[in-house]
Scaffold this motif. Structure first.
Motif, PDB file in Angstrom:
ATOM      1  N   GLY A  15       0.798  -1.224   0.000  1.00  0.00           N
ATOM      2  CA  GLY A  15       0.000   0.000   0.000  1.00  0.00           C
ATOM      3  C   GLY A  15       0.826   1.266   0.000  1.00  0.00           C
ATOM      4  N   GLN A  16       2.106   1.172  -0.398  1.00  0.00           N
ATOM      5  CA  GLN A  16       2.980   2.345  -0.468  1.00  0.00           C
ATOM      6  C   GLN A  16       3.243   2.723  -1.918  1.00  0.00           C
ATOM      7  N   TYR A  17       3.420   4.014  -2.158  1.00  0.00           N
ATOM      8  CA  TYR A  17       3.672   4.485  -3.519  1.00  0.00           C
ATOM      9  C   TYR A  17       5.123   4.213  -3.905  1.00  0.00           C
ATOM     10  N   VAL A  18       5.296   3.654  -5.090  1.00  0.00           N
ATOM     11  CA  VAL A  18       6.638   3.380  -5.621  1.00  0.00           C
ATOM     12  C   VAL A  18       6.700   3.885  -7.063  1.00  0.00           C
ATOM     13  N   GLY A  19       7.888   4.259  -7.484  1.00  0.00           N
ATOM     14  CA  GLY A  19       8.047   4.752  -8.851  1.00  0.00           C
ATOM     15  C   GLY A  19       9.507   4.962  -9.183  1.00  0.00           C
ATOM     16  N   GLY A  20       9.756   5.544 -10.322  1.00  0.00           N
ATOM     17  CA  GLY A  20      11.117   5.773 -10.790  1.00  0.00           C
ATOM     18  C   GLY A  20      11.197   5.496 -12.272  1.00  0.00           C
ATOM     19  N   PRO A  21      12.386   5.599 -12.855  1.00  0.00           N
ATOM     20  CA  PRO A  21      12.546   5.371 -14.294  1.00  0.00           C
ATOM     21  C   PRO A  21      12.021   4.021 -14.758  1.00  0.00           C
ATOM     22  N   MET A  22      12.195   2.978 -13.946  1.00  0.00           N
ATOM     23  CA  MET A  22      11.739   1.652 -14.374  1.00  0.00           C
ATOM     24  C   MET A  22      10.236   1.610 -14.598  1.00  0.00           C
ATOM     25  N   TYR A  23       9.497   2.478 -13.892  1.00  0.00           N
ATOM     26  CA  TYR A  23       8.050   2.523 -14.059  1.00  0.00           C
ATOM     27  C   TYR A  23       7.641   3.458 -15.199  1.00  0.00           C
ATOM     28  N   TYR A  24       8.245   4.667 -15.246  1.00  0.00           N
ATOM     29  CA  TYR A  24       7.793   5.577 -16.302  1.00  0.00           C
ATOM     30  C   TYR A  24       8.352   5.225 -17.672  1.00  0.00           C
ATOM     31  N   LEU A  25       9.472   4.517 -17.723  1.00  0.00           N
ATOM     32  CA  LEU A  25       9.966   4.058 -19.022  1.00  0.00           C
ATOM     33  C   LEU A  25       9.057   2.970 -19.581  1.00  0.00           C
ATOM     34  N   ALA A  26       8.634   2.050 -18.715  1.00  0.00           N
ATOM     35  CA  ALA A  26       7.789   0.940 -19.157  1.00  0.00           C
ATOM     36  C   ALA A  26       6.384   1.392 -19.538  1.00  0.00           C
ATOM     37  N   ALA A  27       5.856   2.381 -18.809  1.00  0.00           N
ATOM     38  CA  ALA A  27       4.461   2.789 -19.032  1.00  0.00           C
ATOM     39  C   ALA A  27       4.308   4.049 -19.875  1.00  0.00           C
ATOM     40  N   GLY A  28       5.348   4.877 -19.931  1.00  0.00           N
ATOM     41  CA  GLY A  28       5.191   6.183 -20.568  1.00  0.00           C
ATOM     42  C   GLY A  28       5.618   6.285 -22.015  1.00  0.00           C
ATOM     43  N   ILE A  29       6.476   5.369 -22.469  1.00  0.00           N
ATOM     44  CA  ILE A  29       6.920   5.408 -23.867  1.00  0.00           C
ATOM     45  C   ILE A  29       5.900   4.667 -24.734  1.00  0.00           C
ATOM     46  N   PRO A  30       5.380   5.306 -25.758  1.00  0.00           N
ATOM     47  CA  PRO A  30       4.331   4.697 -26.606  1.00  0.00           C
ATOM     48  C   PRO A  30       4.690   3.308 -27.127  1.00  0.00           C
ATOM     49  N   ASN A  31       5.922   3.139 -27.578  1.00  0.00           N
ATOM     50  CA  ASN A  31       6.348   1.823 -28.054  1.00  0.00           C
ATOM     51  C   ASN A  31       6.692   0.962 -26.833  1.00  0.00           C
ATOM     52  N   LYS A  32       5.795   0.030 -26.496  1.00  0.00           N
ATOM     53  CA  LYS A  32       5.940  -0.758 -25.279  1.00  0.00           C
ATOM     54  C   LYS A  32       7.218  -1.602 -25.267  1.00  0.00           C
ATOM     55  N   THR A  33       7.584  -2.116 -26.430  1.00  0.00           N
ATOM     56  CA  THR A  33       8.788  -2.950 -26.491  1.00  0.00           C
ATOM     57  C   THR A  33      10.023  -2.146 -26.114  1.00  0.00           C
ATOM     58  N   ILE A  34      10.120  -0.945 -26.696  1.00  0.00           N
ATOM     59  CA  ILE A  34      11.255  -0.072 -26.388  1.00  0.00           C
ATOM     60  C   ILE A  34      11.214   0.360 -24.929  1.00  0.00           C
ATOM     61  N   GLY A  35      10.021   0.756 -24.473  1.00  0.00           N
ATOM     62  CA  GLY A  35       9.876   1.236 -23.107  1.00  0.00           C
ATOM     63  C   GLY A  35      10.236   0.182 -22.070  1.00  0.00           C
ATOM     64  N   GLU A  36       9.729  -1.027 -22.245  1.00  0.00           N
ATOM     65  CA  GLU A  36       9.999  -2.095 -21.289  1.00  0.00           C
ATOM     66  C   GLU A  36      11.465  -2.524 -21.327  1.00  0.00           C
ATOM     67  N   THR A  37      12.064  -2.487 -22.504  1.00  0.00           N
ATOM     68  CA  THR A  37      13.487  -2.838 -22.624  1.00  0.00           C
ATOM     69  C   THR A  37      14.350  -1.832 -21.876  1.00  0.00           C
TER      70      THR A  37
END
Length: 460
Positions: free
Chosen positions: A129-151
Motif C-alpha cells: 500500500g505504499q507508492y513506488v516509482g522511478g525510471p523503471m516505471y515511467y519508461l515501461a508505461a510512458g513510452i508509446p512503443n511498449k517494447t522499447i519502453g519495457e526494454t
C-alpha cells in the motif's frame, strides 16, 4: 585481471568524457529550452514552494511528506565528493571550474525536474500500500512503443540494482577510512555501520524518510556553517576570488600549486563533471524517492528537485569551493593532494584537531546518509523485478555489502562503477527526451490551472 581493470578504466574515461557529458548537458539544454527556462524565470516561486513550505502539511496522496522525500533523495546526493570533489575540480580545472559547475547545475534543474515529474505521474501502489516509482516505471508505461519502453526499463532497473550494491560498498570504504584515522578497526566500523543502517532501512521508506529529514538538515547545516566561518575569516579575499572564478572560466588560469596552467576547456570539463555528479540530474535515482511523496500534482513535487540542486550544488559545493579559494590553500597544495584541501582550510581557522574533526565528521555523516538511501534504491529495483516480499529478503545483500566494503579488497568491483553508472543513465536520459512533451504538458497544466496561484507571481 589487471588487463580487464585497465580496459574498464579506459572505457570509463572515454564514456565520462565528451560522450556522456554531451548527453547529460545536451539533454539538459534541450529540456531547459522545451520547458521555457522555467527553473530560472520561476526560481523565486520555486523557492517559496519548497523552502517556504517545509513545515506545512501537504495535500494529495502519498506515503511520506514532500520534504521527507526531498531529504531522502538529498541523503544520497550529498556525499563525501561534495567536500573533496570540488577542490579536485579546482586543482585540475582551475577556479573557472566553479563557474561551469554552477552553469551545469542550473541546466540540470530541468533534467531533475523532468524525471521527478514523470516518476510521480507513473507511480504505483505496491503490495504494502505504499507508492513506488522511478525510471523503471515511467519508461515501461510512458513510452508509446511498449517494447522499447519495457526494454529501457529493464536495462535501467537491472544495472541500478547492481550499482547500488557496489555503491554501498564503496561508501563503506570511505566511512572506514574516515574513522580509521582515529584508530578504530575496519571490522568494528563495519559491524557498527552495518547494524546501524539495517535498523533504519528495515523500517521501510517511512523510517528512512524520517531519519533523512533530520540527518540531512543537521549535517548540511553543520558543514555549511563551519565553511561560512572559514570564509568570513578570509572575507577580504572574497571579492578577488569571485572575480577569479568568472575570469578563469573563459581565460587560462593557474591550477593547484600554481605549477601549470588551466585552459577554458579544462575548466569546462572539470566544472561540468563536478556539476553533473553533485546534482545527480539524469541518474534516475531521485524520482525513486520522490515517487513516495504526498502531493497534489507531479509538478509541485518536481520543484523539490530544484531545491535539491540548490542545496547540494549551489550551496554545499560552492562553500567547499570558497573555503579552499579564500584561504589560498589551493595554491599551496599539489593537485595530487587536492582531496586534503578542505581539511587544511578548516585547520587554518579552527586549528589542527578541531578543523580536522569537523571535516571528518561531516564526511562521515554524508557517507552514512548515502549508504542508507542507496540500500533503499537497490531494494526498489529488486521490487520492480520480483515484488515486495522477495525484495525485502534481497535487501539483506545490500546491507551485507556495507560490511564487505569495510573489510576492503573490492577494488576490482569499484573499477566497474562509473561504467555501470553510465549504462543506467543512457535509458533514463533517452526516456526523458522521448517523454519531454508529457513534462511540458504537465508544466503548462500546473502553471495555468488551480494548482498555481497567480497572486504568488504578482508578489515576485
Amino acid at each position: 585481471m589487471c588487463t580487464l581493470i585497465d580496459f574498464m578504466g579506459s572505457l570509463s574515461n572515454w564514456m565520462w568524457g565528451p560522450p556522456m557529458l554531451a548527453l547529460i548537458v545536451g539533454g539538459g539544454i534541450f529540456l531547459t529550452i522545451r520547458l521555457g527556462f522555467f527553473q530560472i524565470l520561476h526560481y523565486p516561486y520555486i523557492l517559496k514552494q519548497t523552502f517556504g513550505t517545509i513545515f506545512k502539511k501537504s495535500k494529495g496522496q502519498g506515503t511520506v511528506s514532500p520534504f521527507q522525500a526531498a531529504t531522502t533523495a538529498l541523503a544520497s546526493t550529498i556525499g563525501a565528493s561534495n567536500i573533496v570533489g570540488v577542490p579536485i575540480a579546482i586543482a585540475f580545472g582551475g577556479p573557472g571550474a566553479v563557474f561551469w559547475m554552477w552553469v551545469v547545475s542550473l541546466i540540470g534543474c530541468a533534467t531533475k525536474f523532468s524525471e521527478i515529474v514523470l516518476g510521480v505521474k507513473y507511480r504505483e501502489l505496491n503490495e504494502d500500500g505504499q507508492y513506488v516509482g522511478g525510471p523503471m516505471y515511467y519508461l515501461a508505461a510512458g513510452i508509446p512503443n511498449k517494447t522499447i519502453g519495457e526494454t529501457l526499463a529493464i536495462i535501467f532497473a537491472f544495472f541500478t540494482m547492481i550499482i547500488s550494491a557496489a555503491s554501498v560498498a564503496a561508501q563503506s570504504v570511505s566511512a572506514t577510512q574516515t574513522v580509521g584515522v582515529m584508530g578504530v578497526s575496519n571490522i568494528t566500523t563495519g559491524i557498527i555501520l552495518t547494524l546501524f543502517v539495517a535498523v533504519i532501512v528495515y523500517g521501510g521508506i517511512t523510517r528512512i524518510a524520517s531519519v533523512s529529514s533530520k540527518l540531512v538538515p543537521f549535517m548540511s547545516s553543520l558543514y555549511v556553517l563551519g565553511a561560512l566561518v572559514v570564509v568570513l575569516c578570509n572575507i577580504t579575499a572574497l571579492p578577488d576570488v569571485l572575480t577569479l572564478i568568472f575570469k578563469s572560466a573563459f581565460t587560462p588560469s593557474a591550477t593547484a600549486g600554481g605549477l601549470t596552467g588551466s585552459s577554458m576547456a579544462a575548466a569546462m570539463r572539470w566544472g561540468i563533471a563536478r556539476g553533473t555528479y553533485s546534482c545527480e540530474a539524469g541518474m534516475g535515482t531521485a524520482p525513486v524517492a520522490h515517487s513516495a511523496a504526498t502531493t497534489d500534482h507531479p509538478v509541485r513535487q518536481g520543484l523539490w528537485g530544484i531545491f535539491e540542486i540548490t542545496v547540494s550544488s549551489l550551496i554545499i559545493c560552492t562553500m567547499s569551493a570558497l573555503v579552499v579559494l579564500t584561504t589560498g590553500i589551493w595554491t599551496q597544495v599539489d593537485a595530487s593532494l587536492a582531496a586534503s584541501m578542505p581539511t587544511l582550510a578548516f585547520q587554518s581557522v579552527f586549528g589542527d584537531m578541531i578543523g580536522g574533526l569537523m571535516v571528518s565528521f561531516s564526511m562521515l555523516m554524508f557517507v552514512i546518509s548515502t549508504i542508507i538511501v542507496q540500500v533503499f534504491y537497490g531494494e526498489k529495483q529488486c521490487e520492480f523485478f520480483f515484488g515486495t516480499k522477495i525484495a525485502k529478503f534481497l535487501k539483506i545483500f545490500y546491507v551485507l555489502a556495507i560490511f564487505a566494503g569495510a573489510l576492503g579488497g573490492l577494488e576490482t568491483v569499484f573499477s566497474f562503477l562509473d561504467v555501470i553508472l553510465g549504462i543506467t543513465m543512457l535509458p533514463n536520459m533517452a526516456g526523458l527526451l522521448l517523454m519531454s512533451g508529457q513534462v511540458v504538458a504537465l508544466k503548462k497544466e500546473f502553471f495555468s490551472g488551480p494548482n498555481y496561484y497567480l497572486k504568488d507571481i504578482k508578489k515576485h
